[in-house]
Scaffold this motif. Structure first.
Motif, PDB file in Angstrom:
ATOM      1  N   ASP A   1       0.750  -1.328  -0.117  1.00 21.09           N
ATOM      2  CA  ASP A   1      -0.017  -0.101  -0.291  1.00 21.09           C
ATOM      3  C   ASP A   1       1.001   1.292  -0.018  1.00 21.09           C
ATOM      4  N   GLU A   2       0.896   1.927  -1.112  1.00 23.45           N
ATOM      5  CA  GLU A   2       1.796   2.973  -1.227  1.00 23.45           C
ATOM      6  C   GLU A   2       1.647   4.280  -0.245  1.00 23.45           C
ATOM      7  N   SER A   3       0.104   4.365   0.122  1.00 23.43           N
ATOM      8  CA  SER A   3      -0.167   5.363   0.969  1.00 23.43           C
ATOM      9  C   SER A   3       0.385   5.198   2.440  1.00 23.43           C
TER      10      SER A   3
ATOM     11  N   ASN B   1       3.889   2.029  -6.823  1.00 22.78           N
ATOM     12  CA  ASN B   1       2.994   3.023  -7.842  1.00 22.78           C
ATOM     13  C   ASN B   1       3.668   3.931  -8.301  1.00 22.78           C
TER      14      ASN B   1
ATOM     15  N   THR C   1       3.067   6.064 -10.612  1.00 23.79           N
ATOM     16  CA  THR C   1       2.385   7.122 -11.417  1.00 23.79           C
ATOM     17  C   THR C   1       1.531   8.094 -10.225  1.00 23.79           C
ATOM     18  N   TRP C   2       1.685   7.590  -8.970  1.00 25.71           N
ATOM     19  CA  TRP C   2       0.903   8.443  -7.727  1.00 25.71           C
ATOM     20  C   TRP C   2       1.850   9.740  -7.597  1.00 25.71           C
ATOM     21  N   ASN C   3       1.098  10.999  -7.707  1.00 22.28           N
ATOM     22  CA  ASN C   3       2.015  11.954  -7.615  1.00 22.28           C
ATOM     23  C   ASN C   3       2.453  12.286  -6.044  1.00 22.28           C
ATOM     24  N   ILE C   4       1.633  11.578  -5.049  1.00 19.51           N
ATOM     25  CA  ILE C   4       1.975  11.935  -3.690  1.00 19.51           C
ATOM     26  C   ILE C   4       3.351  11.462  -3.197  1.00 19.51           C
ATOM     27  N   SER C   5       3.543  10.309  -3.730  1.00 26.29           N
ATOM     28  CA  SER C   5       4.955   9.883  -3.390  1.00 26.29           C
ATOM     29  C   SER C   5       6.217  10.990  -3.724  1.00 26.29           C
TER      30      SER C   5
ATOM     31  N   LEU D   1       1.958  14.558 -12.905  1.00 28.08           N
ATOM     32  CA  LEU D   1       1.210  13.390 -12.670  1.00 28.08           C
ATOM     33  C   LEU D   1      -0.340  13.844 -12.071  1.00 28.08           C
ATOM     34  N   GLY D   2      -0.259  14.637 -11.318  1.00 25.59           N
ATOM     35  CA  GLY D   2      -1.578  15.203 -10.702  1.00 25.59           C
ATOM     36  C   GLY D   2      -2.115  16.371 -10.889  1.00 25.59           C
TER      37      GLY D   2
END
Length: 283
Positions: free
Chosen positions: A140-142, A171, A173-177, A204-205
């Motif tokens: 879970d990347e979050s 992930n 493609t997840w901008n938060i990381s 990305l976001g």
């Protein structure tokens, strides 16, 4: 035609998954009218109300659901989230504690309690909760994003970057990381690398105001006129998009104007000095 109660509940749950929260609430209310003794209707209505920013109403729903089903770990978890929305952090923590007593493998409860502990400046406890959550769900990347933030806040920048790297591996493609990794690098003075991460996050976001503000701060950190002026533009755009004022953004603007003062002519110096004073006053 008569509609089965189970179908009404399924409709409420489907609307929730589709982020159609008003319709989810309406369907849940129809289900509650038909079966007021089933906790599921109150739970789904509470979840939808949380997403609508109606934490107080959601809290009432979860209270009622827990009256009907008092040993549900998920309901204590959900009520804790509603209490977080009302800034009832100690009460939220108690509900997360109860949830985890009932189900020690509930990842969302560890994640939620970690957020509460972080907000209460209990960083050690927050890290312990996130360690447990990641042990239960290592993909879970979050969770890595949350742990990145906690480690950055307490100055463990290298470890924070490693967590962000792992989140990106899971992930890409997840901008938060990328945003979080940029924040850690910016804190270390690695401005060029931080800017690259913020660029990727923005690609990305959405053009999120925090990412713009942090990228502006990193550009100002580079110290040359072109970067400083570009950083000022980023921070100004971030401020225009922000739902609330961030003192740090105005401080960064003041610092940027002061840096520009060092290489400016008399009239430009006068203008910039007044601008810097204005930003510090705003902060």
């Amino acid at each position: 035609p008569v509609v089965l109660p189970s179908l009404i509940l399924q409709r409420a749950e489907l609307f929730y998954r589709l982020a159609r929260f008003d319709e989810s609430v309406a369907s849940a209310e129809k289900f509650i009218e038909v079966d007021p003794h089933d906790s599921c209707g109150y739970n789904i209505r509470g979840l939808a109300r949380v997403r609508l920013g109606k934490a107080k109403e959601a809290l009432g729903d979860f209270d009622k659901a827990l009256e009907l089903l008092p040993d549900s770990a998920a309901l204590y978890n959900n009520r804790a989230v509603a209490k977080m929305g009302l800034n009832l952090l100690e009460e939220a923590k108690a509900d997360f504690d109860r949830s985890l007593l009932l189900n020690p493998k509930l990842v969302t409860a560890y994640k939620g309690r970690a957020e509460v502990n972080s907000n209460l400046a209990l960083s050690k406890e927050a890290l312990e909760d996130l360690d447990k959550a990641i042990a239960l769900d290592p993909f879970d990347e979050s969770l890595y994003a949350d742990r990145t933030n906690v480690k950055t806040n307490i100055g463990l920048f290298e470890d924070a970057i490693k967590d962000a790297d792992q989140g990106i591996h899971i992930n890409p493609t997840w901008n938060i990381s990328y945003h979080n990794r940029g924040v850690a690098k910016n804190a270390m003075g690695k401005y060029t690398e931080a800017i690259r991460d913020f660029d990727t996050a923005l690609d990305l976001g959405e053009r999120h105001f925090l990412t713009l503000m942090y990228r502006g701060s990193a550009k100002i950190g580079l110290g040359d006129r072109g970067s400083i002026e570009s950083g000022i533009e980023d921070i100004r755009e971030g401020i225009s998009l922000s739902p609330q004022r961030y003192a740090r953004a105005y401080v960064s603007l003041g610092q940027a104007y002061e840096l520009l003062l060092k290489e400016s002519g008399f009239f430009r110096k006068f203008f910039l000095s007044q601008a810097a004073k204005s930003k510090y006053t705003t902060a």
